[in-house]
Design an enzyme around this catalytic site. Structure first.
Site, short mmCIF file in Angstrom:
data_model
loop_
_atom_site.label_atom_id
_atom_site.label_comp_id
_atom_site.label_asym_id
_atom_site.label_seq_id
_atom_site.Cartn_x
_atom_site.Cartn_y
_atom_site.Cartn_z
N SER A 153 -45.45 -13.26 3.18
CA SER A 153 -46.16 -11.71 3.31
C SER A 153 -47.49 -11.79 3.24
O SER A 153 -47.81 -11.01 3.22
CB SER A 153 -45.43 -10.89 2.19
OG SER A 153 -45.72 -11.48 0.84
N LYS A 175 -54.32 -10.89 -2.77
CA LYS A 175 -53.51 -9.81 -2.55
C LYS A 175 -52.90 -8.22 -3.14
O LYS A 175 -52.92 -8.15 -4.32
CB LYS A 175 -51.46 -10.86 -2.22
CG LYS A 175 -50.13 -10.59 -1.38
CD LYS A 175 -49.57 -11.85 -1.57
CE LYS A 175 -48.53 -10.93 -1.10
NZ LYS A 175 -46.89 -11.81 -1.28
N SER A 202 -43.66 -17.12 0.55
CA SER A 202 -45.15 -16.09 1.05
C SER A 202 -47.18 -16.65 0.80
O SER A 202 -47.46 -15.55 1.32
CB SER A 202 -44.78 -14.53 0.63
OG SER A 202 -44.06 -14.11 0.70
#
Ligand code: GLN
Length: 449
Positions: free
Chosen positions: A144, A69, A168
């Site tokens: 996310s 990420k 997330s």
């Protein structure tokens, strides 16, 4: 055979493994948009791992392709947080989790797309454009950690790292039909993770199967002397203890889950519960009367902590002043965080949030005290269509069932439990602090059953 087995048996080299993912990314990522940046040195890195495999000195992750990420620092790659603010920020160092991955010979394949600064539940707030849901094209992948989940679902990587502040990792794992784990707070070092809300953030794995999620987790978990918030857990070994026999497990289901979740999702969750029973577990009812209070508590906490975290992006060190270039969700949080912080002398909001946080933690730990796991839905509703306008409160509502685990600091994992109209639905399993093994075992049982 899974990639782990192929690599370990020598049927596949690290270079071949990485090359096939790079080809898949090249062929399809224009459509999915899971990556912000691909690691141009991935092949070279894989070749170096192959040499170690030949010599018999390679580590546990030898040759696995790992997507990261974009809020985690990987030396030489950009940690943009999917924001224009950090558009040109090339990480000068490796986060602790990345050091540990490299030590075990994992190959970083690239940096994934995400909601800007991890603020969002849909993957639509990225400065680099939204990510598709490979398991349900045309829908949001969730957020996310949208790109990390999508990279796994699209078969662009073996495993991925995400971060989970309020859901997330779990929310996109559910929408994309992959495995995702938010570890106990403090189990995995946060050094090198760009904060959303530091008292809630945890890094964790996303994977195609339970074994590889457990493998990545055991590599990144454990005490870091550089960090005050890591727990004194020296080493963990989840993979060798994976066991699908759930005899003796008591699993709780809260009536309140049904109140807030659409019936079609509950139906799939109940199927999964029946499968867990078939593996030996007994299912009982637990109570979480304050479940819905977790959401406002979470958002108040995030606004304040995020506001404080963003003060370093004042244009002096990182190029842009965040307020001048960020998207509207990030700006909303900064403004609300500033307002609440200013009002704090009266203890009106944040202090209340802290009180509610203790209440929610107490309630959840009490409910867990009589059971091994609490099983339930991950999100209250199915993912909306990409581009569909939804208001901020409807977006926040996706997190209703995931934020309690962050507020309480407990571990929680998600695994696909079924589909509704072809869209994956994930079962969420929550456990007492440091009971990751039980979550993994229950997921393992579901995978096999
Ligand atoms: N959707 C939640 C939020 O917007 C969770 C974000 C996260 O876990 N990083 O804050």
């Amino acid at each position: 055979m899974s990639a782990v087995e192929e690599l370990r048996s020598g049927a596949l080299t690290a270079e071949e493994n990485v090359a096939r993912y790079l080809e898949a990314i090249e062929a399809r990522d224009r459509e999915i948009n899971a990556f912000i940046e691909v690691n141009l040195r991935a092949i070279e890195d894989a070749q170096a791992v192959d040499k170690k495999i030949e010599r018999g000195t390679a580590g546990k992750l030898a040759g696995l392709a790992i997507a990261v990420k974009s809020n985690i620092n990987v030396r030489g790659l950009r940690a943009t947080c999917a924001s224009k603010t950090l558009e040109n920020y090339v990480s000068p160092y490796d986060a602790t989790v990345i050091e540990r991955i490299r030590r075990e010979d994992g190959v970083i394949i690239g940096m994934t797309n995400m909601d800007e600064f991890a603020c969002g539940s849909s993957g639509e707030t990225s400065y680099f454009g939204p990510t598709q849901n490979p398991a349900a094209m045309g829908r949001i992948p969730g957020g996310s950690s949208s790109g990390s989940a999508a990279a796994i679902a699209a078969n662009f990587a073996d495993v991925a790292l995400g971060s989970d502040t309020g859901g997330s990792i779990r929310n996109p794992a559910s929408h994309c039909g992959v495995v995702g784990i938010k570890p106990t707070y403090g189990l995995v070092p946060r050094y090198g993770l760009i904060d959303l809300a530091m008292s809630l953030d945890q890094i964790g794995p996303l994977a195609k199967d339970v074994y590889s999620a457990a493998l990545l987790l055991e590599v990144i978990a454990g005490y870091n002397p550089k960090e005050a918030t890591t727990l004194r857990v020296e080493s963990v070994d989840y993979t060798s203890k994976l066991n699908a026999d759930l005899s003796g497990y008591t699993i709780g289901f809260a009536r309140e889950f049904e109140e807030y979740t659409s019936p079609e999702i509950i139906r799939e969750v109940k199927h999964a519960l029946a499968k867990l029973e078939a593996q030996g577990a007994s299912v009982v009812e637990v109570e979480l009367p304050n479940l819905a209070k977790a959401l406002p508590t979470y958002y108040l906490t995030v606004f304040v902590e995020f506001f404080s975290a963003t003060r370093r992006y004042d244009g002096r060190r990182y190029g842009y002043r965040i307020e001048e270039v960020c998207g509207e969700e990030v700006l909303r949080r900064i403004m609300l965080g500033r307002y609440i912080s200013q009002k704090e002398y009266s203890g009106k909001y944040y202090k209340k949030a802290l009180q509610f946080r203790s209440l929610i933690k107490k309630e959840l730990l009490e409910a867990l005290s009589g059971v091994d796991l609490i099983a339930g839905p991950t999100t209250p509703k199915l993912p909306h269509r990409l581009g569909e306008e939804i208001d901020p409160l409807a977006m926040y509502a996706y997190d209703l069932l995931t934020v309690p685990a962050n507020l309480a600091g407990i571990p929680a994992g998600v695994i696909k439990s079924g589909e509704v109209k072809g869209i994956p639905v994930g079962l969420q399993l929550q456990a007492k602090p440091l009971d990751e093994q039980k979550i993994l075992n229950a997921m393992y049982a579901l995978e096999g059953g």
